[in-house]
Design an enzyme around this catalytic site. Structure first.
Site, mmCIF file in Angstrom:
data_model
loop_
_atom_site.group_PDB
_atom_site.id
_atom_site.type_symbol
_atom_site.label_atom_id
_atom_site.label_comp_id
_atom_site.label_asym_id
_atom_site.label_seq_id
_atom_site.Cartn_x
_atom_site.Cartn_y
_atom_site.Cartn_z
ATOM 1 C CG HIS A 195 -2.053 -0.973 1.085
ATOM 2 N ND1 HIS A 195 -1.845 -2.330 1.043
ATOM 3 C CD2 HIS A 195 -3.392 -0.795 0.966
ATOM 4 C CE1 HIS A 195 -3.012 -2.942 0.920
ATOM 5 N NE2 HIS A 195 -3.965 -2.035 0.869
ATOM 6 N NE ARG B 73 -6.038 -6.372 -1.848
ATOM 7 C CZ ARG B 73 -6.516 -5.160 -1.529
ATOM 8 N NH1 ARG B 73 -7.606 -5.049 -0.791
ATOM 9 N NH2 ARG B 73 -5.905 -4.079 -1.925
ATOM 10 C CD GLU C 23 -12.327 -4.172 0.567
ATOM 11 O OE1 GLU C 23 -11.451 -3.304 0.573
ATOM 12 O OE2 GLU C 23 -12.637 -4.825 -0.451
ATOM 13 C CG ASP D 186 -11.917 0.326 0.637
ATOM 14 O OD1 ASP D 186 -12.065 1.312 -0.107
ATOM 15 O OD2 ASP D 186 -11.007 -0.497 0.500
ATOM 16 N NE ARG E 230 -6.193 -3.021 13.908
ATOM 17 C CZ ARG E 230 -6.978 -2.167 14.540
ATOM 18 N NH1 ARG E 230 -6.895 -0.879 14.255
ATOM 19 N NH2 ARG E 230 -7.829 -2.565 15.462
ATOM 20 N NE ARG F 194 -6.141 1.265 -5.750
ATOM 21 C CZ ARG F 194 -6.541 0.004 -5.658
ATOM 22 N NH1 ARG F 194 -6.989 -0.457 -4.504
ATOM 23 N NH2 ARG F 194 -6.492 -0.804 -6.707
#
Length: 964
Positions: free
Chosen positions: A160, A449, A559, A596, A634, A766
């Site tokens: 991320h 994913r 989410e 999210d 997280r 995002r």
């Protein structure tokens, strides 16, 4: 200055220890700032005085909050030339990063002092947890031992994009941090102190002369390599040291050491496997990162084996080990008197080994096989068509997995035990055994994913081609019936000549690639945006059809708030399906998304939704006797579920953590938790103690009144949040105007795009850029919006005492409000108004005024509930307050410069001629042009403004990083 407590102080976070920490922080901050300014003056003597003045003005404004002080600071910054602007912005960005080094250094020393018993922190070490469980809670030591032996914390490193600092800069800051630690060693001689100061200056200069801007987006392979560096530098060597401390802690409560097969930690990764909205993660990418991680694992294990070869020179051995040594000798060319010569590949190191040194013979065989394994992996890396799994399995000299390696190391261990050499067995060899057990020959398991809709499209392509109808148009019942029938049946479903769109081809190609990779390198298959039971079975079916054996466990990721609320129904439907129930063999993993859900409903509503869904998922799993592991997705910031690891675990609903937990470690959190050995040790200690306590001594269930109150507050908060973010027609324009959200892509901090799809706005944006953009303007809107509506409604209804009781006695509620207080302390409405005045259309200023009023109402409500006169007024937050005060004068100039850059860039994008924006009297030198353009094929002024913009974003990100 040593960390110790005054004789008159009882053990605890004493005022003396606090004063010591604060003094050290100020002292270190001054040292690094003066060192940097000295370097800066050396390279830019004329500009150095301006930086001094700007810093002094920024300090004055932060202390006085005077409009006149702000105007003076703003005028000074506006008077800078373009080349001066880029240097000044870079200077303040560097100063913030250096300040963060001081914080990390102080934190590491405090953590070490806590372990030495000199100070005590609020969070408990595993040793303290064991003592508490035995002495205060009267839990039997053998029950604690059993729980600890079966406990596993799985930390998953993700790609991320929240780490704004380049890896090369992080390395230099790490060296500075190590030098600062040496500087505080009281045994340093004067010579050593001077040498250490010179080293600090050298690294500061190296950081200053390094381009802090990423000039290209990293590839997923780059992200994987950067993530693996933490294993090489701290984790691989640090974990066995930590496990030794656990052995000692167990000894203190009368228990034996951890068994050899205990696995307190395991590690996973998403880098190169997370293809959710990232077109750059292809099947070949996944193959590359799996091979790269295995090469790292083999390299690290080879280093450990070589150390053992030199250490285990012992001649006594068990008959079993002697027999193995003879077998090894027989496979090598014999030399004089039974000795053979082994030459390490690519080195001049020659080792003579004899049958009288059986351990060395056996270990040398391990080393040779590891080298052969590395050769096979290099061959696979160079030849993309080679099946990696088959290549390793088919070579008898290579290791396909860690099973044989572990068996041989265990043979050595058992031999030492049998000959009475217990201390030798439990020294370096024990560490290597544990490393092999935990890291294997894959280092960390790669999760895959993908978004649920991609799998739906792939199944739809198959059913449509076969004339069965459109899978996408079927209801849930028909989908489930079809999927189960195909899973039970033996006929192949996937036609070899299936026409595929590029998207479908990528999905099918990914599953086919997984079938060719070593299974021990693969972790879970995560389904993002999971909604229904069929989303899970679709992935199971695609694995079957593409030959993935054994199958990866499939993990639905719930989410949004609606998905969280439906999660129980989806899992109940899966457990009640006989085929699926038999398939999972009593174990299920479910992932819940903090980012999210917060973006969808606001932080408070999301926090409660996550709390309730954990309870519901645990309840339904218990009904079917399924052991469920919750995977917490997280982020690093509070807006994405971030917070101190220990409190994050203990504030979960009681009974939802039962010895196992998975947690993502994202972006800058990797550096914060594993960038330094003390930090890595502390991170492992916190997770171990927190999970052990949550398993054996969960917190009390909240009273129904508290739950009802929280449910009402969550609903009110969600309505207030969505009324602005989703229902106010002015909001999107206001958001895009006041924040640099549209400019974030210039930073090149991650391989994936900022949006899942190219169209749309807030919904497809995002969560990371959503939070990041608001952080830049120091408003942090996603964290607090809606909270004030909830708090003040309760207060107006006469429920203030109830809320205060909840804050005092409910860990979940307390942690939620404490994190909110920290965010408010980092926010600055004056800065927000500056952005609004300069960047937002006048017709939208009304919304800005409304939001600022909500901000102030929320702060008042928060302080009222917490019984605080002002933010961070309690003794426990005094150190945090000092950190923020020291950062503030570095951040303020960057905010002002960022606003200026945004105005200019948006004018240029709006069609304004560049020449009209360049100051008429500005005549840049050749050196200035080189600084501004950095090789960019565009006007130097434009290139310089873009670089300054990026630098301000990176600097503000460093200033706003999670200080909790």
């Amino acid at each position: 200055m040593a960390l110790s407590r005054a004789p008159s102080q009882s053990l605890g976070i004493s005022s003396y220890a606090l004063e010591v920490n604060q003094a050290l922080l100020k002292e270190d901050d001054d040292l690094l700032r003066q060192t940097f300014l000295s370097v800066f003056r050396e390279h830019h003597p004329q500009l150095a005085n301006k930086v001094d003045v700007i810093f002094a003005l920024a300090q004055a404004w932060c202390m006085s909050e005077s409009d006149s002080d702000f105007e003076m600071l703003e005028k000074r910054l506006e008077a800078l030339t373009p080349d001066e602007t880029i240097l000044v912005s870079s200077a303040f960005s560097q100063l913030l990063n250096l300040h963060n080094v001081t914080e990390e250094s102080i934190t590491a020393r405090v953590e070490k002092a806590a372990r030495l018993g000199e100070v005590e922190q609020a969070t408990r070490s595993t040793n303290k947890s064991l003592q508490r469980l035995v002495s205060k809670l009267q839990i039997k030591p053998e029950d604690i031992y059993a729980a600890l032996c079966s406990q596993t914390v799985d930390l998953v490193f993700t790609a991320h994009p929240t780490q704004a600092t380049r890896q090369s800069m992080l390395k230099k800051y790490g060296e500075i941090r190590h030098a600062m630690d040496r500087l505080h060693n009281t045994r340093l001689s004067n010579y050593e102190r001077l040498e250490t100061l010179d080293e600090i200056r050298s690294q500061v200069q190296g950081a200053w002369r390094t381009d802090e801007i990423r000039r290209r987006k990293p590839t997923p392979q780059d992200e994987s390599r950067e993530g693996l560096t933490y294993f090489h530098e701290t984790i691989y060597s640090g974990l066995p040291v930590f496990l030794r401390r656990i052995d000692t802690a167990l000894k203190n409560v009368g228990q034996p050491p951890l068994p050899l097969d205990a696995k307190l930690f395991s590690f996973g990764a998403w880098m190169g496997g997370d293809r959710d909205g990232n077109p750059f993660v292809t099947p070949d990418t996944t193959r590359d990162v799996v091979i790269g991680a295995r090469l790292s694992a083999v390299t690290l294990m080879t280093e450990q084996i070589e150390k053992l070869i030199y250490e285990l020179s012992i001649w006594r051995a068990s008959p079993e080990l002697k027999e193995r040594a003879k077998q090894v000798q027989a496979r090598h060319a014999a030399g004089a008197e039974g000795e053979f010569l082994e030459t390490k590949k690519n080195t001049y190191d020659v080792v003579f080994m004899s049958i009288n040194e059986p351990f060395r013979l056996v270990l040398s065989d391990i080393r040779a096989r590891l080298q052969r394994t590395k050769d096979v992996l290099h061959h696979c890396l160079e030849h993309s068509a080679v099946n990696v799994h088959e290549a390793l399995e088919s070579d008898p000299e290579a290791y396909a997995d860690e099973v044989e390696l572990l068996a041989t190391l265990r043979l050595c261990y058992d031999s030492l035990i049998s000959t009475g050499d217990v201390h030798i067995a439990n020294s370096k060899l024990l560490d290597v055994l544990r490393q092999a057990r935990i890291f294997g020959l894959c280092l960390c398991k790669l999760d895959i994913r993908q978004e649920s809709v991609k799998h739906t499209e792939a199944i739809d392509a198959i059913t449509t081609y076969l004339g069965l109808g459109s899978y996408k148009e079927w209801d849930e019942g028909k989908r489930m019936e079809f999927l189960v029938n195909e899973l039970i049946g033996k006929r192949p479903l996937l036609p070899p000549d299936l026409p595929m769109t590029p998207e479908v081809a990528d999905v099918v190609g990914t599953f086919r690639m997984l079938a060719q990779l070593p299974n021990d390198s693969l972790g879970a298959y995560i389904i993002s945006m999971a909604h229904t039971a069929s989303d899970v079975l679709a992935v199971v079916l695609l694995q079957k059809e593409c030959g993935v054996t054994p199958m990866l466990r499939v993990v639905p990721l719930f989410e949004t708030l609606d998905d969280l609320q439906y999660a129980e129904t989806a899992m109940r439907q899966l457990y009640s399906n006989p085929w699926y129930f038999n398939h999972i063999k009593g174990k299920q993993e479910v992932m819940i998304g903090y980012s999210d859900s917060g973006k969808d409903a606001g932080r408070l509503a999301a926090a409660w939704g996550l709390y309730e869904v954990q309870e519901a998922l645990t309840k339904v799993a218990d009904e079917y006797s399924v052991h469920m592991t919750l995977f917490h997705g997280r982020g690093g910031t509070v807006g994405r579920g971030g917070g101190p690891a220990h409190l994050a675990v203990l504030s979960q609903p009681p009974g939802t953590i039962r010895g196992t937990i998975r947690v993502t470690v994202q972006g800058e959190v990797m550096e914060q938790q594993f960038g330094e050995k003390e930090s890595a040790f502390h991170t492992m200690d916190l997770y171990t103690s927190a999970v052990l306590e949550a398993t054996l001594a969960p917190t009390q269930e909240p009273p129904e009144l508290w739950r009802d109150t929280m449910k009402e507050m969550a609903s009110t908060s969600c309505d207030g949040y969505r009324a602005v973010v989703r229902e106010d027609d002015r909001f999107v324009s206001f958001f895009q105007s006041i924040t640099p959200v549209n400019e974030l892509g210039r930073m090149n901090i991650g391989s994936r795009p900022a949006k899942r799809r190219s169209h749309g706005s807030i919904d497809t944006l995002r969560a990371i850029p959503w939070i990041f953009a608001w952080t830049q303007v120091r408003f942090h809107l996603p964290v607090w919006l809606g909270v004030g509506d909830a708090l003040n409604k309760m207060i107006a209804a006469g429920k203030l005492e109830l809320l205060q009781d909840m804050y005092t006695n409910w860990m979940f509620f307390r942690v939620t409000l404490d994190m909110l207080e920290m965010v408010f302390a980092k926010a600055d409405p004056r800065v927000v108004k500056m952005y609004e005045r300069a960047l937002v259309q006048p017709e939208l200023h009304g919304l800005g005024d409304e939001l600022l009023a909500k901000f102030q109402e929320t702060e008042r409500g928060l302080l009222t509930v917490m019984k605080h006169s002002r933010l961070l007024s309690s003794s426990s937050t005094a150190f945090l307050q000092q950190k923020l005060q020291l950062r503030a004068p570095y951040v303020a100039p960057l905010n002002i410069l960022q606003v200026s850059c945004l105005k200019l860039l948006r004018s240029i994008e709006g069609g304004a001629p560049v020449e009209a924006l360049v100051p008429a009297d500005y005549k840049p030198s050749e050196k200035a042009v080189a600084l501004l353009s950095r090789g960019a094929e565009k006007h130097p002024f434009v290139a310089g403004i873009e670089d300054t913009m990026i630098i301000t974003m990176k600097g503000i990100a460093a200033g706003m990083q999670n200080t909790g």
